[in-house]
Enzyme design. Sequence first.
Site, mmCIF file in Angstrom:
data_model
loop_
_atom_site.group_PDB
_atom_site.id
_atom_site.type_symbol
_atom_site.label_atom_id
_atom_site.label_comp_id
_atom_site.label_asym_id
_atom_site.label_seq_id
_atom_site.Cartn_x
_atom_site.Cartn_y
_atom_site.Cartn_z
ATOM 1 N N GLU A 157 0.784 -1.164 -0.024
ATOM 2 C CA GLU A 157 0.030 0.208 -0.002
ATOM 3 C C GLU A 157 0.724 1.174 0.117
ATOM 4 O O GLU A 157 0.533 2.229 -0.585
ATOM 5 C CB GLU A 157 -0.876 -0.047 1.275
ATOM 6 C CG GLU A 157 -1.964 -1.184 1.256
ATOM 7 C CD GLU A 157 -2.758 -1.313 -0.012
ATOM 8 O OE1 GLU A 157 -2.977 -0.223 -0.768
ATOM 9 O OE2 GLU A 157 -3.093 -2.516 -0.322
ATOM 10 N N HIS A 160 1.670 2.491 -3.305
ATOM 11 C CA HIS A 160 0.294 3.059 -4.072
ATOM 12 C C HIS A 160 0.517 4.600 -3.681
ATOM 13 O O HIS A 160 0.264 5.598 -4.293
ATOM 14 C CB HIS A 160 -0.933 2.659 -3.583
ATOM 15 C CG HIS A 160 -1.387 1.191 -4.194
ATOM 16 N ND1 HIS A 160 -1.270 1.096 -5.488
ATOM 17 C CD2 HIS A 160 -1.614 -0.055 -3.813
ATOM 18 C CE1 HIS A 160 -1.739 -0.045 -5.831
ATOM 19 N NE2 HIS A 160 -2.097 -0.757 -4.874
#
Length: 911
Positions: A157, A160
């Site tokens: 994550e 991202h």
Amino acid sequence: MGSFKSSVFILVLHLLEGTLSDSLIQLNNNGYEGIVIAIDPNVPEDETIIQQIKDMVTQASPYLFEATEKRFYFKNVAILIPEKWKTKPEYVRPKLETYKNADVLVAEQNPLGNDEPYTEQMGHCGEKGERIHFTLDFLAGKKFSQYGPQERVFVHEWAHLRWGVYDEYNNDQKFYLSNGKKEAVRCSAGISGKNVIKKCQGGSCITKSCKLDKVTGLYEEGCEFIPYDRQTEPASIMFSQSIDSVVKFCTEKNHNKDAPNPQNQRCNLRSTWEVIQDSEDFKKTTPMTTQPPAPTFSLLQIGQRIVCLVLDKSGSMAIGDRLKRLNQAGKLFLLQIVEQGSWVGMVTFDSVAQVQSELIQINSGTERDALTKSLPTVATGGTSICSGLRSAFAVIKKKYPTDGAEIVLLTDGEDNTISSCFNEVKQSGAIIHTVALGPSAAKELEELSKMTGGLQTYASDQAQNNGLIDAFGALSSGNGVDSQRAIQLESKGVTLQNNQWMNGTVLVDSTVGNDTLFLITWTTQPPQILLRDPSGKKQDGFVMDTNTRMAYLQIPGTAKVGMWSYSLQASSQTLTLTVTSRASSATLPPITVTSKMNKDTGKFPSPMAVYAKVHQGATPILRATVTAVIESVNGNTVNLELLDNGAGADATKDDGIYSRYFTAYDTNGRYSVKVWALGGINAAGQKVTPRQNGAMYIPGWIENGEVKWNPPRPEINKNDLQGKQVCFSRTSSGGSFVASGVPLAPIPDLFPPCQITDLQAKIHGDKFINLTWTAPGDDYDHGRAHKYIIKISANILDLRDKFNDSLQVNTSDLIPKEANSKEIFVFTPEDITFENGTDLFIAVQAVDKSNLKSEISNIARVSLFIPPETPPEIPTPSPPCPDISVNSTIPGLHVLKIMWKWLGELQLTLG
């Protein structure tokens, strides 16, 4: 330490060249500092959550370090603890850290049963994300088999969030054809597994090999690629970080460019590592030669809100009723916006500062009324912003440290000494929200909000645009639960002539209704006011404030759900209407709209992008009508319809984030942003959709040759309460930005069409290829392009890198449609070998009337699959009856003869 940290933050802001981000993260000597992980205010007290966060980050740091070739690690993290949790000596008050700028949010499941980790990404490839979301069950390790270790998911994550890369799996298309061979979507292609399907009936399930779909050449629907639990392939983290051997990102060498996944589609076939290498983080660092230290943590507990208004009352505030408008906006903030229990003070300034009110805690309407009486009524003198700020610091320090306190600074005047107190501002730990009023407000004003993480807004002198009230209406707390925040339902203004009427309706939906306020302002004399609730009952009791030229009505209890109608009549003056409310329930989240620009500075001819997030809790609201109104310092306004279509400025379709490019610059200077969002019975049905950007849910593992299935991924209930059609209205301030480099009129056309990002191709029969995409415009996603260039190639990299040299398709009959329309084009490949088992790659480029060209689109592929012909069934003739005569020589016939004779004798005996 505080001074060093703040100065680094300023440096980072300048290096980012105006990139607008709420995050406080900074990269210092390979280590990420200022990471904020917030525990949602609704989470019940549980100290193990804090330890789980620490464990996750501590174990993630060395994984990140090795995955990035010893470039990055997690250095320090602030954990935000809800205000309702018990206080402890080790919990200290935050400085600039708030829920608004949290990088990670830990919350309960929403919708119920959904524990999927994900990251909000508004921008395109290489642009930073907004926030990572984890649930309590995920953090506690209860979803280990589905997502893998928490620390590895965090790194997935983080990629991202920080570097703007995308996933290398595809839940919508799990297999593809490559030169006639069926492949699972994965990266790298060295990840091994089996393609199987789970068939269940009557409570029992079996695992079978997937059957071939004779139409597509792919596997049947429901087929899954199940990886082996033991692998040797080290990449890629953006495919499945849960595989033990995976410790790296895909590089240019091992990246699977053929796989139809978001990373390839959105990043022009580049590997995640190539995107990371292009980031500012990578360019500023070199690999470390020693092991990094373990992360450190600070525990910060949200406290009571402390706000000091610092209001300009210099002589220029007498221009154009500015002081009256300040009083109107100030009263809205004090009567309605600032939350119960907050501490509020007030300072005014001209060439010197005056304390109008020490900090007062708002416990009832009495304190609110008292503060409104302290608003300035006379405008005179010069402008000394630093005097006002220093006085505000002194007011706050009488009761509390300035750490985490908020200052709302409004000014309309120039002040060339404002930089003299920048160091004091940095040292204070206070958050400064700036409101620039009129065209001459100090140019350095926004630096104060940039360096402290505050909101920057701008209001013109056009009263009918209601900019000043919108700016103050946006100043709800960045902390606390949604049910406590004021929500603006309507903001509208009009200039009337000759006893005209201002008529309209305001929709109060079921998620709001508490503490509802109708506020009306005028410029010369009180209008006639008629307000009716949804049942038609007339509402009386407006409080008339003729000195401030405003009237307001507080609806007792919870306002009725439905359409409230109003009629205002006046002659030759400007009226405005503002309606605010709060959530109707502490447990049902209200529908909210938050808006922002992608940058706080726009340099012509670079476009700006405006975003509006429309959600109910964590659930996106789809099919809403969302409009942005952008007003320049000249007072000119541009209306933009924002879209959630996954095209143009919008990165992801149906994620509840509505976007559009802004190119209609008309002057240099400040621009304000305001967003309207409407839902209604004509919408196509709001619904819940799966998260777009997050760790892959592993359907199962192959252990010792046997498939071990995980529980099925939670199905999204389309009939869930939060998935029903909703009728609502909201307005939201998107702050402001500053434009530079805009030439004098006529402004030249320097804006090309935007990149096509959703090109899709399908093959019909063995010759026709059907293309679909969303039309770009003449200027990014506005207007109409002049023509399209379509190229094809049998080599995907040749098409990307040698587009101009690739084979061109005849598009003489293809006339571009208006931007954001659906384009369809069918053609037959010519002058290229296209036979069974081969692949063809297609890309599109748009050209405007000035011959400016868009970037090349995402590359679509078609694979020609001609099912093998099934031979016609030939009827098999019935075999002749066997010869059972005495002389027959058929083997074994003697047995048959004996049985036949025996049956005959038996029949005679029975007879």
